[in-house]
Scaffold this motif. Structure first.
Motif, PDB file in Angstrom:
ATOM      1  N   ALA A  97      26.847  39.601  11.840  1.00 12.79           N
ATOM      2  CA  ALA A  97      25.991  39.081  12.464  1.00 12.79           C
ATOM      3  C   ALA A  97      25.545  39.007  13.750  1.00 12.79           C
ATOM      4  CB  ALA A  97      26.319  37.434  12.281  1.00 12.79           C
ATOM      5  N   LYS A  98      25.482  39.393  15.016  1.00 14.81           N
ATOM      6  CA  LYS A  98      25.537  39.482  15.899  1.00 14.81           C
ATOM      7  C   LYS A  98      25.406  38.805  16.976  1.00 14.81           C
ATOM      8  CE  LYS A  98      22.052  42.943  16.763  1.00 14.81           C
ATOM      9  NZ  LYS A  98      21.497  44.144  17.314  1.00 14.81           N
ATOM     10  N   ILE A  99      26.718  38.015  17.822  1.00 12.53           N
ATOM     11  CA  ILE A  99      26.136  36.696  18.357  1.00 12.53           C
ATOM     12  C   ILE A  99      26.491  37.442  20.069  1.00 12.53           C
ATOM     13  CG2 ILE A  99      27.820  34.742  19.215  1.00 12.53           C
ATOM     14  CD1 ILE A  99      29.926  35.450  16.001  1.00 12.53           C
ATOM     15  N   TYR A 100      25.460  36.680  20.637  1.00 14.58           N
ATOM     16  CA  TYR A 100      25.290  36.468  21.543  1.00 14.58           C
ATOM     17  C   TYR A 100      25.478  35.264  22.538  1.00 14.58           C
ATOM     18  CZ  TYR A 100      22.325  41.398  21.446  1.00 14.58           C
ATOM     19  OH  TYR A 100      21.957  42.395  20.530  1.00 14.58           O
ATOM     20  N   TYR A 101      25.986  35.144  23.679  1.00 13.35           N
ATOM     21  CA  TYR A 101      25.499  33.489  24.176  1.00 13.35           C
ATOM     22  C   TYR A 101      25.496  33.817  25.885  1.00 13.35           C
ATOM     23  CZ  TYR A 101      30.739  35.143  25.721  1.00 13.35           C
ATOM     24  OH  TYR A 101      31.361  35.333  26.858  1.00 13.35           O
ATOM     25  N   ASN A 102      24.656  32.788  25.964  1.00 13.82           N
ATOM     26  CA  ASN A 102      24.507  32.603  27.610  1.00 13.82           C
ATOM     27  C   ASN A 102      25.424  32.440  28.508  1.00 13.82           C
ATOM     28  OD1 ASN A 102      23.065  31.328  26.744  1.00 13.82           O
ATOM     29  ND2 ASN A 102      22.507  30.174  28.652  1.00 13.82           N
ATOM     30  N   TYR A 256      15.738  40.181  19.112  1.00 12.39           N
ATOM     31  CA  TYR A 256      15.256  38.713  18.788  1.00 12.39           C
ATOM     32  C   TYR A 256      16.980  37.842  18.574  1.00 12.39           C
ATOM     33  CZ  TYR A 256      12.206  35.080  19.691  1.00 12.39           C
ATOM     34  OH  TYR A 256      11.671  33.004  19.998  1.00 12.39           O
ATOM     35  N   PRO A 257      16.249  36.269  19.092  1.00  9.71           N
ATOM     36  CA  PRO A 257      17.273  35.563  18.462  1.00  9.71           C
ATOM     37  C   PRO A 257      17.028  35.005  16.402  1.00  9.71           C
ATOM     38  CG  PRO A 257      16.906  34.301  20.130  1.00  9.71           C
ATOM     39  CD  PRO A 257      16.185  35.907  20.193  1.00  9.71           C
ATOM     40  N   ASP A 258      17.896  35.546  15.587  1.00  9.40           N
ATOM     41  CA  ASP A 258      16.994  34.417  14.520  1.00  9.40           C
ATOM     42  C   ASP A 258      17.522  33.171  14.418  1.00  9.40           C
ATOM     43  OD1 ASP A 258      16.505  36.933  12.935  1.00  9.40           O
ATOM     44  OD2 ASP A 258      18.496  37.448  12.981  1.00  9.40           O
ATOM     45  N   VAL A 259      18.452  32.655  15.156  1.00 10.00           N
ATOM     46  CA  VAL A 259      18.983  31.234  15.739  1.00 10.00           C
ATOM     47  C   VAL A 259      19.167  31.124  16.679  1.00 10.00           C
ATOM     48  CG1 VAL A 259      20.899  30.000  14.350  1.00 10.00           C
ATOM     49  CG2 VAL A 259      20.547  31.990  12.593  1.00 10.00           C
ATOM     50  N   VAL A 260      18.730  29.952  17.344  1.00  7.17           N
ATOM     51  CA  VAL A 260      19.272  29.838  18.136  1.00  7.17           C
ATOM     52  C   VAL A 260      20.967  28.000  18.614  1.00  7.17           C
ATOM     53  CG1 VAL A 260      18.291  28.910  20.631  1.00  7.17           C
ATOM     54  CG2 VAL A 260      17.569  30.688  19.830  1.00  7.17           C
ATOM     55  N   ILE A 261      21.347  27.697  19.137  1.00  2.44           N
ATOM     56  CA  ILE A 261      22.146  27.413  18.916  1.00  2.44           C
ATOM     57  C   ILE A 261      22.323  26.280  20.310  1.00  2.44           C
ATOM     58  CG2 ILE A 261      24.031  26.159  18.713  1.00  2.44           C
ATOM     59  CD1 ILE A 261      24.287  28.808  16.529  1.00  2.44           C
ATOM     60  N   GLY A 262      22.541  24.948  20.582  1.00  4.59           N
ATOM     61  CA  GLY A 262      23.105  24.436  21.295  1.00  4.59           C
ATOM     62  C   GLY A 262      23.834  23.193  21.227  1.00  4.59           C
ATOM     63  N   GLY A 403      26.156  38.806   3.263  1.00  6.66           N
ATOM     64  CA  GLY A 403      25.539  40.529   3.484  1.00  6.66           C
ATOM     65  C   GLY A 403      24.715  40.454   4.740  1.00  6.66           C
ATOM     66  N   LYS A 404      23.958  39.546   5.412  1.00  6.98           N
ATOM     67  CA  LYS A 404      23.171  39.402   6.014  1.00  6.98           C
ATOM     68  C   LYS A 404      23.385  40.393   7.495  1.00  6.98           C
ATOM     69  CE  LYS A 404      19.344  36.733   3.630  1.00  6.98           C
ATOM     70  NZ  LYS A 404      19.175  35.374   3.464  1.00  6.98           N
ATOM     71  N   GLU A 405      22.611  40.296   8.018  1.00  7.92           N
ATOM     72  CA  GLU A 405      22.473  41.126   9.184  1.00  7.92           C
ATOM     73  C   GLU A 405      21.655  39.990  10.257  1.00  7.92           C
ATOM     74  OE1 GLU A 405      20.940  44.548  11.164  1.00  7.92           O
ATOM     75  OE2 GLU A 405      23.190  45.480  10.228  1.00  7.92           O
ATOM     76  N   LYS A 406      22.019  39.296  11.019  1.00  9.97           N
ATOM     77  CA  LYS A 406      21.740  38.010  11.881  1.00  9.97           C
ATOM     78  C   LYS A 406      21.802  38.312  12.950  1.00  9.97           C
ATOM     79  CE  LYS A 406      21.545  34.386   9.360  1.00  9.97           C
ATOM     80  NZ  LYS A 406      23.367  32.684   8.853  1.00  9.97           N
ATOM     81  N   THR A 407      21.021  38.551  14.380  1.00  5.73           N
ATOM     82  CA  THR A 407      21.018  37.722  15.666  1.00  5.73           C
ATOM     83  C   THR A 407      21.380  36.115  15.903  1.00  5.73           C
ATOM     84  OG1 THR A 407      20.138  40.111  15.995  1.00  5.73           O
ATOM     85  CG2 THR A 407      20.452  38.120  18.083  1.00  5.73           C
ATOM     86  N   ILE A 408      22.715  35.658  16.311  1.00  6.44           N
ATOM     87  CA  ILE A 408      22.732  34.910  17.067  1.00  6.44           C
ATOM     88  C   ILE A 408      22.657  34.723  18.520  1.00  6.44           C
ATOM     89  CG2 ILE A 408      24.703  32.806  16.800  1.00  6.44           C
ATOM     90  CD1 ILE A 408      25.003  33.750  14.244  1.00  6.44           C
TER      91      ILE A 408
END
Lengths: 454, 454
Positions: A97-102, A256-262, A403-408
């Motif tokens: 997974a790719k993890i982005y954060y603002n 573009y995120p698959d998952v958006v978290i706050g 085993g999935k790519e995912k953008t968080i």
């Protein structure tokens, strides 16, 4: 260094409008009710405590609201906030997974709170308000509003929940540095405070009590209005600049995120990042939105959706929201900013409508993940933020298993440099988990049975 | 919004080499002397406490030194750091001057110190060091090295000056969060510490004492080396990334500073910003470089240039530098990071050569300006940084008096969120100014008469 660690948005590309989710919700938010008549409140009812220009924003249903130029100018002191890629954390987790954060910790007050403090101070200033009164829990909001009031030349009085006031003396110093006056709540300065102290002289205080004090101050002091750092619609509106920036930044790296978290306490940092993405979801985009809250204060995951007061003294309108009850006494928990009994009505409605998945996390799990974050990404997160991190790590681990790519994408709502006692307590093994008792929820439900249902 | 408030350098433009001023100095730095023989020390002498790859950097005279890729990767966690324009401060001062500042407060540890902590940890790691020992004053360096050691998997022991250890408990918690072990100095864990405690059980400690303890730890513990956060040549080298970034950022807005300002304790943040500009000055550019130090610790403005030890126990080589004497007892002063008796030999030599103007500032003036900064620009500066701000405000006011446009660039070396007690004390009127006594300087001079002159 092929993929960037940080994505900076040029200042000229800062969003010039806020996004109002009221324009896109499948079911409109139910109206707040007058505490006396139990009839829908109108703008005039709210104008006793808020300036009319903010009241208008509170009830506005336009999709886009212009950000005034003087507000933009002050937001540019730290915005656009950078979008980071948590590469070191990804590596430590061994996740695809790719993890982005603002990073909202880059603001002068160290959290997302100035995003709404600045426009609230501005609108009060042009309305003619001379002085504001507010409450604060862990101190993030009180600090942010102190900073904002200083920028626009307003006086400010902050009622700070007693337990945080005692545990976090630096927060008071921060508010003083920005020129505000901060007292412990309950205080002897209001009738609401005196009444509670008479009955419970050793109370640790609560946000509900502090709100009662600040509102009483505002309605009884000349030229004074009240300001709230979360829950209300105009607060959610102001925070959407976070998600609007993040959308532009994600586009800059063709992602573009698959998952958006706050993390969610009153809901504002969560709404700020997620609402623009929920707009996309409403319009067909496949994006999963998670609100992470403490298991010790499970407003969205275990409390009912009903009409409740925003404060303990029942001075505010009845709001349609998930609530643990307005006489909620917060359990010991280091994430002070997530200890509120209620939740933003907009966020609550979107949870009811299935557009947001709420999840709860225990304190020890959150600190474990916060420590992992600090030791890989460097930045020490606020205890509130650690709930979003726990959810992100959970998702990243799941991606590894599958085993999935995912953008968080998660909202790194603030740094924990003023909250290091929590880390020290965790490292010393002094913290424990706490499950909110079901009978307390049942009791709150029973007490609220007399009010209308949303 | 025509002129930007923040100038971001793209990650791909981060400097890939450090600048070594040794290649350009009009007069080479005098060699350090062995404490016993008083002969120039060679690399072998230094290799007892430093890994050989850092020793080689210490004596290197190449103009450019490559930044290793694994170091760059970690620096990208927060660098390039943004260059800000202090427009709100300019407005408040009514000055025609433009004030730029590079914000080093954006690093995880909140100051410029990680710029050298990360490469020092890296070079030790590849050399085979398992554990580092170091000292810290106010805690900025100890925090930064804790963070860096965590990134590269090194153990760390930090000897923290007793008075700061007691006054700033959050710093210790920060180091623990990043996995380091921090004790108050003097401690009972070293012979140097025990000797001082036997004679002065109530000593507040000093950087000189803490250095003695850390060096003793390094030479007596297996697989352990020592690390220093300022003063030495390789530290100045690593910090030049600040000035190299700032040069690119100033060019992005077609500007160049008339005045470059840094606060100076051991000299590293000052050198980091200024050395690339001093290179320009040596090659004919008209730029005025100011080192701002506390009047209470007037190393550059009032202390002689001579050979002195870096530590109290006289374990280090004799360094050619401005020094108040190695048995200097720091006066009460909230800018803990500026309380060192000596000064970087490179900075000292450049002051002797007239390329740097040193100025001293009193504490109350510094806090007054720091408060002005916090109330206009928002960010709360570290007490050390407030000295650079005092100098910048002085220059901006002079520009106003003279009606001259002027471009000022200062190094905003760190935030003051861990130092709020100083602000609270200032606001409560509890602070006062302190003039360092001339007889103490004379006494130090006399005690050093037995050593060679540089």
């Amino acid at each position: 260094m092929s993929e960037p660690t940080k994505i900076f948005l040029n200042e000229s590309e800062i969003p010039r409008q806020w996004y109002n989710i009221a324009a896109d919700m499948p079911h409109a938010m139910k109206p707040p009710l007058h505490p006396g008549t139990q009839q829908p409140v109108g703008p005039d009812d709210l104008s006793a405590i808020f300036p009319m220009n903010l009241v208008e924003q509170e009830v506005c249903t336009d999709r886009w609201v212009d950000i005034p130029e003087p507000v933009l100018e002050k937001l540019l002191l730290w915005r656009p906030s950078p979008l980071y890629r948590a590469k070191n954390l990804e590596k430590a987790l061994g996740t695809p997974a790719k993890i982005y954060y603002n990073n909202e910790g880059v603001s002068p007050a160290g959290s997302h709170k100035p995003n709404t403090a600045v426009p609230q101070a501005y609108y009060n200033k042009i309305f003619g308000t001379k002085r504001l009164a507010t409450e604060t829990g862990a101190g993030q909001w009180g600090s942010a509003l102190s900073f904002a009031c200083q920028l626009f030349g307003l006086e400010l009085k902050v009622y700070m929940v007693r337990i945080s006031f005692d545990q976090k003396p630096f927060r008071k110093m921060m508010m003083q540095t920005w020129g505000a006056d901060c007292v412990a709540s309950p205080s002897l300065e209001t009738a609401a405070g005196r009444a509670i102290l008479a009955e419970h002289p050793d109370t640790p205080g609560s946000l509900g009590i502090a709100i009662s004090e600040a509102i009483e101050d505002a309605v009884t002091t000349p030229n004074t209005k009240y300001a709230l750092g979360s829950v209300l619609n105009h607060v959610m509106l102001h925070q959407t600049i976070i998600g609007l920036e993040a959308q532009k930044q994600m586009a800059m790296v063709n992602d573009y995120p698959d998952v958006v978290i706050g993390c969610a306490g009153g809901g504002s940092n969560f709404a700020g990042l997620s609402f623009p993405f929920i707009c996309d979801k409403i319009h067909g985009k496949n994006v999963h939105v998670i609100a992470a809250e403490p298991a010790a204060c499970p407003t969205l995951t275990r409390a009912p959706f009903l009409y409740d007061f925003g404060d303990t003294a029942k001075m505010t309108p009845l709001l349609p929201m998930h609530s643990l009850g307005h006489d909620f006494v917060p359990p010991p928990l280091h994430a002070g900013g997530l200890r509120y009994h209620g939740m933003s009505p907009l966020v609550s409605q979107l949870v009811v409508d299935g557009l947001i998945e709420p999840r709860s996390y225990h304190q020890l799990n959150c600190y474990e993940n916060a420590l992992l974050w600090a030791r890989t990404e460097g930045f020490i997160p606020a205890p509130e933020t650690s709930h979003a991190i726990a959810a992100a790590v959970e998702e990243a681990k799941r991606a590894k298993e599958e085993g999935k790519e995912k953008t968080i994408l998660l909202n790194w709502s603030g740094h924990g440099l003023m909250d290091l006692k929590g880390y020290a307590a965790y490292l010393a093994g002094e913290l424990s988990d706490y499950e909110y008792p079901q009978e307390d929820i049942d009791r709150a439900l029973a007490a609220l049975a007399q009010y209308p249902k949303p």
